[in-house]
Design a protein around this motif. Structure first.
Motif, PDB file in Angstrom:
ATOM      1  N   VAL A   1       0.831  -1.200   0.000  1.00  0.00           N
ATOM      2  CA  VAL A   1       0.000   0.000   0.000  1.00  0.00           C
ATOM      3  C   VAL A   1       0.868   1.253   0.000  1.00  0.00           C
ATOM      4  CG1 VAL A   1      -1.753   1.313   1.264  1.00  0.00           C
ATOM      5  CG2 VAL A   1      -1.804  -1.197   1.264  1.00  0.00           C
ATOM      6  N   VAL A   2       0.577   2.183  -0.904  1.00  0.00           N
ATOM      7  CA  VAL A   2       1.186   3.513  -0.855  1.00  0.00           C
ATOM      8  C   VAL A   2       0.277   4.368   0.024  1.00  0.00           C
ATOM      9  CG1 VAL A   2       1.910   5.541  -2.158  1.00  0.00           C
ATOM     10  CG2 VAL A   2       2.217   3.253  -3.131  1.00  0.00           C
ATOM     11  N   HIS A   3       0.686   4.580   1.258  1.00  0.00           N
ATOM     12  CA  HIS A   3      -0.168   5.267   2.233  1.00  0.00           C
ATOM     13  C   HIS A   3      -0.294   6.759   1.946  1.00  0.00           C
ATOM     14  CE1 HIS A   3      -0.743   1.858   4.908  1.00  0.00           C
ATOM     15  NE2 HIS A   3       0.556   1.590   4.839  1.00  0.00           N
ATOM     16  N   ASP A   4       0.797   7.386   1.497  1.00  0.00           N
ATOM     17  CA  ASP A   4       0.758   8.835   1.281  1.00  0.00           C
ATOM     18  C   ASP A   4       1.991   9.248   0.468  1.00  0.00           C
ATOM     19  OD1 ASP A   4      -0.021  11.500   1.387  1.00  0.00           O
ATOM     20  OD2 ASP A   4      -0.164  11.573   3.576  1.00  0.00           O
ATOM     21  N   HIS A   5       1.933  10.437  -0.045  1.00  0.00           N
ATOM     22  CA  HIS A   5       3.069  11.065  -0.721  1.00  0.00           C
ATOM     23  C   HIS A   5       3.142  12.491  -0.212  1.00  0.00           C
ATOM     24  CE1 HIS A   5       5.215  12.106  -4.790  1.00  0.00           C
ATOM     25  NE2 HIS A   5       5.900  12.490  -3.726  1.00  0.00           N
ATOM     26  N   LEU A   6       4.259  12.843   0.417  1.00  0.00           N
ATOM     27  CA  LEU A   6       4.432  14.177   0.984  1.00  0.00           C
ATOM     28  C   LEU A   6       5.452  14.973   0.182  1.00  0.00           C
ATOM     29  CD1 LEU A   6       2.909  12.863   3.361  1.00  0.00           C
ATOM     30  CD2 LEU A   6       4.449  14.078   4.908  1.00  0.00           C
ATOM     31  N   ILE A   7       5.079  16.212  -0.142  1.00  0.00           N
ATOM     32  CA  ILE A   7       6.025  17.173  -0.705  1.00  0.00           C
ATOM     33  C   ILE A   7       6.474  18.068   0.435  1.00  0.00           C
ATOM     34  CG2 ILE A   7       6.374  19.061  -2.337  1.00  0.00           C
ATOM     35  CD1 ILE A   7       4.138  17.858  -4.035  1.00  0.00           C
ATOM     36  N   VAL A   8       7.779  18.167   0.635  1.00  0.00           N
ATOM     37  CA  VAL A   8       8.336  18.892   1.778  1.00  0.00           C
ATOM     38  C   VAL A   8       9.036  20.152   1.295  1.00  0.00           C
ATOM     39  CG1 VAL A   8       9.903  18.754   3.759  1.00  0.00           C
ATOM     40  CG2 VAL A   8       8.668  16.705   2.983  1.00  0.00           C
ATOM     41  N   GLY A   9       8.860  21.232   2.051  1.00  0.00           N
ATOM     42  CA  GLY A   9       9.553  22.471   1.708  1.00  0.00           C
ATOM     43  C   GLY A   9       9.075  23.634   2.534  1.00  0.00           C
ATOM     44  N   ASN A  10       9.963  24.596   2.768  1.00  0.00           N
ATOM     45  CA  ASN A  10       9.603  25.829   3.473  1.00  0.00           C
ATOM     46  C   ASN A  10       9.041  25.574   4.873  1.00  0.00           C
ATOM     47  OD1 ASN A  10      10.362  28.178   2.239  1.00  0.00           O
ATOM     48  ND2 ASN A  10       8.349  28.674   1.431  1.00  0.00           N
ATOM     49  N   GLY A  11       9.566  24.568   5.551  1.00  0.00           N
ATOM     50  CA  GLY A  11       9.106  24.295   6.909  1.00  0.00           C
ATOM     51  C   GLY A  11       7.723  23.701   6.991  1.00  0.00           C
ATOM     52  N   GLY A  12       7.198  23.192   5.866  1.00  0.00           N
ATOM     53  CA  GLY A  12       5.869  22.588   5.863  1.00  0.00           C
ATOM     54  C   GLY A  12       5.801  21.448   4.867  1.00  0.00           C
ATOM     55  N   TYR A  13       4.589  20.972   4.590  1.00  0.00           N
ATOM     56  CA  TYR A  13       4.449  19.841   3.690  1.00  0.00           C
ATOM     57  C   TYR A  13       3.073  19.855   3.022  1.00  0.00           C
ATOM     58  CZ  TYR A  13       1.536  17.585   7.275  1.00  0.00           C
ATOM     59  OH  TYR A  13       0.536  17.303   8.169  1.00  0.00           O
ATOM     60  N   TYR A  14       2.977  19.109   1.943  1.00  0.00           N
ATOM     61  CA  TYR A  14       1.712  18.872   1.238  1.00  0.00           C
ATOM     62  C   TYR A  14       1.477  17.376   1.231  1.00  0.00           C
ATOM     63  CZ  TYR A  14      -1.661  18.712  -2.653  1.00  0.00           C
ATOM     64  OH  TYR A  14      -2.785  18.503  -3.446  1.00  0.00           O
ATOM     65  N   SER A  15       0.326  16.945   1.716  1.00  0.00           N
ATOM     66  CA  SER A  15      -0.017  15.526   1.759  1.00  0.00           C
ATOM     67  C   SER A  15      -1.016  15.213   0.658  1.00  0.00           C
ATOM     68  CB  SER A  15      -0.605  15.169   3.124  1.00  0.00           C
ATOM     69  OG  SER A  15      -1.286  13.920   3.068  1.00  0.00           O
ATOM     70  N   PHE A  16      -0.640  14.300  -0.247  1.00  0.00           N
ATOM     71  CA  PHE A  16      -1.563  13.878  -1.297  1.00  0.00           C
ATOM     72  C   PHE A  16      -2.807  13.227  -0.698  1.00  0.00           C
ATOM     73  CE2 PHE A  16       2.045  14.803  -3.740  1.00  0.00           C
ATOM     74  CZ  PHE A  16       1.777  14.715  -5.099  1.00  0.00           C
ATOM     75  N   ARG A  17      -2.620  12.475   0.386  1.00  0.00           N
ATOM     76  CA  ARG A  17      -3.738  11.803   1.030  1.00  0.00           C
ATOM     77  C   ARG A  17      -4.703  12.822   1.637  1.00  0.00           C
ATOM     78  NH1 ARG A  17      -5.730   6.964   0.499  1.00  0.00           N
ATOM     79  NH2 ARG A  17      -3.628   6.056   0.663  1.00  0.00           N
ATOM     80  N   ASP A  18      -4.161  13.783   2.392  1.00  0.00           N
ATOM     81  CA  ASP A  18      -5.026  14.776   3.032  1.00  0.00           C
ATOM     82  C   ASP A  18      -5.761  15.642   2.030  1.00  0.00           C
ATOM     83  OD1 ASP A  18      -4.006  13.775   5.362  1.00  0.00           O
ATOM     84  OD2 ASP A  18      -2.757  15.521   5.845  1.00  0.00           O
TER      85      ASP A  18
END
Length: 224
Positions: A203-220
């Motif tokens: 299972v691919v649970h999530d994919h996070l893009i990280v940068g600028n002290g934060g992140y983007y969650s594909f799942r969220d």
């Protein structure tokens, strides 16, 4: 005055020896790394100029390259390398302090890997491999790219998963620009890896893009 002419308690090395490193200012610690100044400036004065040029922000200093550091009078090639080495050691120590734990949210996943992406000027792609209880078995850097992207091969991602008997993975990559919005390629790659994982019962649970002290969650964000 040069450092050896100061009162003993004011010399950075002696001060650290007598009082411990926590009693030193950032400039004093940097002065110890620099070791020496110039004919007209002490190591401490050079350190203060270096910090001032970085807005007195160690995070900003950490991402400066060797060429930029050498623009500061009194910092040559060897001293610039020593500064970069010290910053990298600090990053690695922070990374090892992160406690491996059960991952139940995108925030916990981000906390597990955020130190891996500190000060990076190019994209890197990492994968966390999870067991059935969603505890991390290992983290692997899959690829390193340029400023605008990195190439990811599904076979390289899922081979460690098979060897580890992992049942799930979380994908991570950074955007050096600080823009967390996924690109079209990011979306296509995520769907490709989800399909590949499905064939292997991983299972691919999530994919996070990280940068600028934060992140983007594909799942969220409902992208997977």
């Amino acid at each position: 005055m040069i450092i050896k002419d100061w009162a003993l308690e004011d010399r950075p090395r002696e001060k650290l020896y007598m009082l411990g490193p926590r009693q030193l200012t950032n400039a004093e610690l940097l002065a110890i790394i620099l070791s020496s100044g110039t004919r007209t400036k002490s190591a401490l004065e050079v350190a203060k100029e270096l910090l001032a040029a970085s807005d007195n922000n160690l995070d900003k200093l950490a991402i400066k390259d060797i060429e930029w550091l050498m623009e500061i009078q009194g910092i040559g090639h060897a001293k610039a390398i020593a500064i970069k080495a010290a910053m990298e050691l600090a990053n690695r120590r922070s990374e090892r302090k992160v406690k491996r734990r059960k991952i139940t949210s995108s925030e916990e996943a981000y906390e597990e890997v955020k130190n891996l992406f500190l000060d990076l000027q190019v994209e890197e792609f990492w994968v966390a491999y999870l067991n059935r209880g969603n505890r991390i078995l290992a983290r692997e850097r899959i690829s390193v790219g340029g400023v605008a992207g990195t190439i990811v091969d599904p076979k390289v991602i899922f081979k460690p998963a098979i060897l580890l008997l992992a049942t799930g993975v979380i994908l991570f990559h950074n955007h050096p620009s600080g823009n967390l919005k996924p690109s079209r390629n990011d979306l296509m790659l995520t769907n490709k890896l989800i399909d590949a994982g499905r064939q292997l019962d991983i299972v691919v649970h999530d994919h996070l893009i990280v940068g600028n002290g934060g992140y983007y969650s594909f799942r969220d964000e409902g992208e997977m």
